[in-house]
Design an enzyme around this catalytic site. Structure first.
Site, mmCIF file in Angstrom:
data_model
loop_
_atom_site.group_PDB
_atom_site.id
_atom_site.type_symbol
_atom_site.label_atom_id
_atom_site.label_comp_id
_atom_site.label_asym_id
_atom_site.label_seq_id
_atom_site.Cartn_x
_atom_site.Cartn_y
_atom_site.Cartn_z
ATOM 1 N N ASP A 39 0.829 -1.205 0.000
ATOM 2 C CA ASP A 39 0.000 0.000 0.000
ATOM 3 C C ASP A 39 0.870 1.264 0.000
ATOM 4 O O ASP A 39 1.661 1.474 0.920
ATOM 5 C CB ASP A 39 -0.891 -0.044 1.246
ATOM 6 C CG ASP A 39 -1.914 1.071 1.269
ATOM 7 O OD1 ASP A 39 -1.850 1.976 0.414
ATOM 8 O OD2 ASP A 39 -2.782 1.033 2.156
ATOM 9 N N GLU B 133 -2.303 1.555 -4.873
ATOM 10 C CA GLU B 133 -1.910 2.973 -4.941
ATOM 11 C C GLU B 133 -3.032 3.784 -5.565
ATOM 12 O O GLU B 133 -2.795 4.822 -6.150
ATOM 13 C CB GLU B 133 -0.542 3.163 -5.603
ATOM 14 C CG GLU B 133 -0.286 2.355 -6.857
ATOM 15 C CD GLU B 133 -0.885 3.022 -8.077
ATOM 16 O OE1 GLU B 133 -2.126 2.904 -8.238
ATOM 17 O OE2 GLU B 133 -0.147 3.613 -8.871
ATOM 18 N N GLY C 196 -4.907 3.756 -8.031
ATOM 19 C CA GLY C 196 -5.052 4.076 -9.454
ATOM 20 C C GLY C 196 -4.122 5.169 -9.944
ATOM 21 O O GLY C 196 -4.169 5.557 -11.113
ATOM 22 N N TRP C 197 -3.248 5.677 -9.059
ATOM 23 C CA TRP C 197 -2.382 6.797 -9.452
ATOM 24 C C TRP C 197 -1.511 6.407 -10.647
ATOM 25 O O TRP C 197 -1.079 5.262 -10.769
ATOM 26 C CB TRP C 197 -1.485 7.209 -8.291
ATOM 27 C CG TRP C 197 -2.239 7.909 -7.197
ATOM 28 C CD1 TRP C 197 -3.579 8.168 -7.169
ATOM 29 C CD2 TRP C 197 -1.708 8.411 -5.973
ATOM 30 N NE1 TRP C 197 -3.910 8.802 -5.999
ATOM 31 C CE2 TRP C 197 -2.788 8.967 -5.255
ATOM 32 C CE3 TRP C 197 -0.435 8.449 -5.424
ATOM 33 C CZ2 TRP C 197 -2.625 9.557 -4.007
ATOM 34 C CZ3 TRP C 197 -0.270 9.036 -4.170
ATOM 35 C CH2 TRP C 197 -1.356 9.590 -3.480
ATOM 36 N N ASP D 7 -10.487 4.350 -1.748
ATOM 37 C CA ASP D 7 -11.134 3.297 -0.961
ATOM 38 C C ASP D 7 -12.656 3.282 -1.139
ATOM 39 O O ASP D 7 -13.300 4.329 -1.139
ATOM 40 C CB ASP D 7 -10.848 3.498 0.534
ATOM 41 C CG ASP D 7 -9.390 3.238 0.859
ATOM 42 O OD1 ASP D 7 -8.574 3.113 -0.071
ATOM 43 O OD2 ASP D 7 -9.080 3.169 2.057
HETATM 44 C C1 GLA Z 1 -5.512 2.339 2.303
HETATM 45 C C2 GLA Z 1 -5.989 1.173 1.443
HETATM 46 C C3 GLA Z 1 -7.030 0.360 2.193
HETATM 47 C C4 GLA Z 1 -6.440 -0.148 3.491
HETATM 48 C C5 GLA Z 1 -5.939 1.035 4.292
HETATM 49 C C6 GLA Z 1 -5.179 0.629 5.525
HETATM 50 O O1 GLA Z 1 -6.512 3.271 2.527
HETATM 51 O O2 GLA Z 1 -6.519 1.648 0.244
HETATM 52 O O3 GLA Z 1 -7.487 -0.724 1.400
HETATM 53 O O4 GLA Z 1 -5.401 -1.048 3.214
HETATM 54 O O5 GLA Z 1 -5.050 1.839 3.537
HETATM 55 O O6 GLA Z 1 -4.779 1.774 6.195
#
Ligand code: GLA
Length: 511
Positions: free
Chosen positions: A264, A303, A305-306, A326
């Protein structure tokens, strides 16, 4: 010493620390109990304080009056302005106690959280960046020829979970029938990591005392297990990340027996630029580290979609890549994410999947019709099916959605071909996707708020699957019953935010 001078010295002695406390200029980590950490820089001028969220580069305005800090930031939340309010009571020169009003999960909702704001050195939050490799295409690791299926902790628990929860989820995945329906990976998202031991090896925190034992347990259930870290020095919530330790961490995950890594970007935002070169380089670096371990590990890029990741996710070694910010458990979020995916469908290929984020089915924020739409749309999109609910307490309705084997078969169809969007009619959408074995799946979606008749012509299917002239058989994949193929068109009345999903195939006796 005269009394005047003594008094002056007393006042000076008391006011010196106070004077030293006046400036809040510098870097601070704000740790919110509900959602993790953000890094702020503050600049004071008199009573006025200007702040910057160093990760997102978004400004705060505020004041410091006596020991009371007040910061505000107007954000855009579900298309509407929302003011984040952070109030702090100074405990010392380098620490405030915080209460915050933050946006909730659904439009219009807010919640109050508490936390702390601690002063840090610039070097602590801006360590020098780790070198990135020269870009070069990664070989295919041969994994996940159909979209991965499993469960991930984040949507339901955020980081409020532990080893016991994960074990119980693995138990429930088997006992509920989810495993038999195809769900395989149990993925531990943010919240497991702690720090590094004396040898630099990443270790679990108090809630995850033995990550290898956890992997062994999940494997003992006949399942696979996933783990989470970041190319940055920390992950979103401030837990330890992998920057500068990529090879060691990949080896640790392999030694522990992990089968899947979600990587992530989050904590990398302060270190690297959101350019394709940095994004691709950081992901390629971990892909190389994973390959070096020799263990087959599914590599999940996250990431948001960046840099149009769908154009280079495969080259950087990704098996799947998040294409959006998200998801959250309400209609607007799911509907927007789901339908915007249609434009980038051709970038998903077997072993390399667009990932529109995990499922919210069963988390309670949508109606059953909306959850059926969610599941149908994700299946048509060939999205990873990663349940994000509590598998221990599923209602029969939730089970019937997550374990609808006919819908899962659409997601997992071996032909792996993209879905085709016909021209939307108002809020009605007809999506078509050719499947293996001379079949087509048709999704009739009603994105509106009142029941709506939606139609398609039987002969429109031959354009996509070469069905022309032959006898067809059709089946409603949610009602689990046959549909009579007759007339020129088929019309269904689709409930608000609902779906009718139909599989049409050439009658096998006619092939
Ligand atoms: C980002 C990701 C989520 C999750 C959170 C955890 O927002 O997109 O899917 O993994 O981090 O903090």
């Amino acid at each position: 010493m005269n009394i005047k001078r003594l008094l002056w010295l007393l006042v000076a002695a008391c006011s010196l620390p106070a004077a030293a406390q006046l400036s809040v200029d510098g870097y601070w980590i704000y740790h919110a109990r509900e959602y993790g950490s953000i890094v702020l820089s503050l600049k004071q001028s008199g009573d006025t304080v200007a702040g910057l969220n160093e990760d997102r580069k978004t400004p705060f305005t505020g004041t410091l009056v006596g020991s009371r800090l007040h910061l505000e930031q107007v954000t855009n939340f579900h298309g509407k302005p929302f003011t984040i309010v952070i109030d702090g009571a100074r405990k010392s020169n380098d620490e405030f106690e915080i209460t915050e009003i933050a946006p909730g999960v659904r439009p219009g909702e807010s919640f109050k959280t508490e936390g702390s704001l601690r002063r840090v050195d610039r070097e602590a939050i801006y360590p020098p960046r780790a070198p990135l490799p020269t870009l070069a295409d990664r070989p295919d690791n041969g994994l996940v020829r159909t979209p991965p299926m499993g469960w991930n902790s984040w949507n339901h628990y955020h980081d409020h979970f532990d080893d016991k929860t994960v074990r119980e989820m693995a138990d429930a995945m088997v006992s509920s029938g989810m495993a038999a329906a195809g769900y395989q990976y149990v993925i531990v998202d943010e919240g497991w990591s702690s720090t590094r031991d004396a040898n630099g090896h990443i270790i679990g925190n108090a809630r995850f005392p033995d990550m290898k034992a956890l992997a062994d347990y999940v494997h003992g259930k006949g399942l696979k297990i996933g783990i989470y870290t970041s190319p940055g020095p920390d992950v979103c919530g401030g837990y330890t990340g992998s920057m500068g330790h990529e090879e060691e961490d990949a080896q640790t995950f392999a030694d522990w027996g992990y089968d899947y890594l979600k990587y992530d970007w989050c904590g990398a935002r302060r270190i690297y630029q959101p350019t394709q070169a940095d994004l691709q380089g950081a992901y390629q670096k971990m892909s190389m580290a994973l390959a070096k371990t020799g263990r087959p590990i599914v590599f999940s890029l996250c990431e948001y979609g960046w840099g149009d990741v769908w154009n280079w996710g495969t080259q950087s070694g990704g098996n799947l890549w998040r294409t959006t910010h998200d998801i959250s458990d309400h209609w607007e979020s799911m509907d927007t994410i789901g339908f915007t995916q249609l434009a980038i469908q051709e970038h998903s290929t077997p072993g390399h999947w667009n990932d529109p984020d995990m499922l919210e089915v069963g988390n309670g924020g949508m109606t059953s019709d909306e959850y059926r739409t969610h599941m149908s749309l994700w299946a048509l999109l060939r999205a990873p099916l990663l349940a994000g609910n509590d598998l221990r307490t599923m209602t029969d309705e939730t089970k019937s959605i997550l374990m609808n084997k006919e819908v899962i078969a659409v997601d997992q169809d071996p032909a792996g071909l993209p879905v085709h969007r016909t021209t939307p009619q108002g809020t009605s959408e007809v999506l078509l996707r050719p499947l293996a074995n001379e079949a087509v799946v048709v999704g009739l979606f009603n994105r509106g708020t009142s029941p709506s008749p939606i139609s398609f012509r039987w002969d429109s299917l031959d354009l996509k699957a070469g069905l022309g002239g032959k006898m067809l058989i059709a089946r409603d994949l949610w009602r689990h019953e046959p549909i009579t193929v007759t007339g020129i068109t088929y019309t269904a009345t689709v409930p608000p935010h609902g779906v009718v999903l139909i599989r049409v195939a050439v009658d096998p006796t006619q092939r």
